[in-house]
Design an enzyme around this catalytic site. Structure first.
Site, PDB file in Angstrom:
ATOM      1  CD1 TRP A  40      19.379 -33.393 -54.394  1.00  0.00           C
ATOM      2  CD2 TRP A  40      18.227 -33.815 -52.523  1.00  0.00           C
ATOM      3  NE1 TRP A  40      18.043 -33.238 -54.676  1.00  0.00           N
ATOM      4  CE2 TRP A  40      17.316 -33.486 -53.540  1.00  0.00           C
ATOM      5  CE3 TRP A  40      17.744 -34.131 -51.255  1.00  0.00           C
ATOM      6  CZ2 TRP A  40      15.935 -33.466 -53.340  1.00  0.00           C
ATOM      7  CZ3 TRP A  40      16.372 -34.104 -51.034  1.00  0.00           C
ATOM      8  CH2 TRP A  40      15.488 -33.777 -52.079  1.00  0.00           C
ATOM      9  CB  SER A 106      23.735 -37.224 -47.996  1.00  0.00           C
ATOM     10  OG  SER A 106      22.541 -37.798 -48.458  1.00  0.00           O
ATOM     11  CG  MET A 107      24.470 -36.261 -54.253  1.00  0.00           C
ATOM     12  SD  MET A 107      23.303 -35.133 -55.049  1.00  0.00           S
ATOM     13  CE  MET A 107      24.267 -34.579 -56.445  1.00  0.00           C
ATOM     14  CG  ASP A 230      20.351 -41.936 -42.298  1.00  0.00           C
ATOM     15  OD1 ASP A 230      19.298 -41.595 -42.862  1.00  0.00           O
ATOM     16  OD2 ASP A 230      21.478 -41.585 -42.689  1.00  0.00           O
ATOM     17  CG  HIS A 259      20.294 -38.329 -43.751  1.00  0.00           C
ATOM     18  ND1 HIS A 259      21.091 -39.369 -44.182  1.00  0.00           N
ATOM     19  CD2 HIS A 259      20.284 -37.420 -44.773  1.00  0.00           C
ATOM     20  CE1 HIS A 259      21.539 -39.116 -45.400  1.00  0.00           C
ATOM     21  NE2 HIS A 259      21.066 -37.944 -45.779  1.00  0.00           N
TER      22      HIS A 259
END
Length: 279
Positions: A40, A106-107, A230, A259
């Site tokens: 994202w 991630s996304m 994270d 992250h």
């Protein structure tokens, strides 16, 4: 208008989706294909360190800007996982890629899962999910490690009120204290290139989507990589349950990694990606 569309459809470095959205892509190197799906608010540029390293090692590295991100068009629609999975399908089909290692951050880790469950595994050999948002971000009675809905709505309002300020305040925790300020500025510039419509719609969708049942159906070699520092997607919320739900998945924990480990731990990540993609 028809002439403009025909020209755009043949532009190099862009792929046209079924709903007439143009996706910018990068295609570096030759060999076994590795396709990268960014997080994202991050464009394909965010994979530069991985793509450069793996291209030198004999892989074909492809990454694209999600709709509303980077240089792709901003249609103001299609920010749901089914459409985003269809966009990924358009990339793989247009370039006719096979035995692909799909890498999602991630996304992006959720998008590659939805691609497999929606489009099958004919083109895919293996998956890598880095710092995922799967299986479910929002807290529910059966998901006690999730974030409260009120917290997520406050975050959503912060994006609406002053997204550049949110990016400024959260870019440094994304990396490490010793990460250069120049790199932090690069991360901020990439995030700020994202359409606000994409920022809002993707965030509201990704925190609510439940992948728990989907993950159980994946029948591919899967590597899950996450740092134990994270704070955006804590390992007990994301990496560990994701690996537990996918049959046979392997979890690699990077000690002290935040992250943004694709930046902070890129040498180890690049080694792990190359070894897994070659398997």
């Amino acid at each position: 208008m028809g002439h403009a569309l025909s020209v755009a459809a043949t532009m190099p470095d862009f792929i046209r989706t079924s709903d007439d959205t143009s996706l910018f892509y990068r295609d570096w190197g030759t060999g076994k294909p590795v396709v990268f799906v960014a997080s994202w608010v991050m464009p394909s540029e965010s994979w530069s360190y991985q793509m450069a390293a793996l291209a030198e090692q004999g892989f074909r590295c492809v990454a694209y800007d999600r709709r509303g991100h980077g240089r792709s068009s901003d249609p103001g629609r299609g920010y749901d996982f089914d459409t985003l999975a269809d966009d990924l399908a358009a990339v793989l089909d247009t370039l006719d890629l096979r035995d692909v290692t799909l890498v999602g951050f991630s996304m992006g880790g959720a998008e590659i899962v939805r691609y497999v469950t929606r489009h099958g595994t004919a083109r895919v050999g293996r998956l890598v999910s880095i710092a995922p948002t799967t299986p479910l971000v929002m807290r529910r009675p059966d998901n006690p490690h999730g974030f409260d809905e009120a917290v997520l709505e406050d975050l959503h309002r912060a994006f609406q009120q002053d997204f550049p300020l949110w990016v400024e305040e959260n870019a440094r925790p994304f990396v490490l204290p010793e990460t250069s300020q120049a790199t932090v500025e690069w991360v901020k510039s990439m995030a700020l290139g994202t359409s606000l419509k994409a920022v809002l719609d993707c965030h509201r969708m990704l925190v609510r989507e439940d992948f728990r049942e989907e993950l159980k159906t994946i029948d591919l070699p899967v590597l899950v990589i996450q740092g134990n520092a994270d704070i955006s997607s804590p390992i007990d919320l994301a990496g560990r349950p994701t690996a537990d739900l996918i049959p046979g998945a392997r979890l690699e924990i990077y000690q002290g990694a935040p992250h943004g480990l694709f930046i902070t731990h890129r040498e180890r990540l690049n080694r792990d990606l190359a070894a897994f993609a070659a398997s």
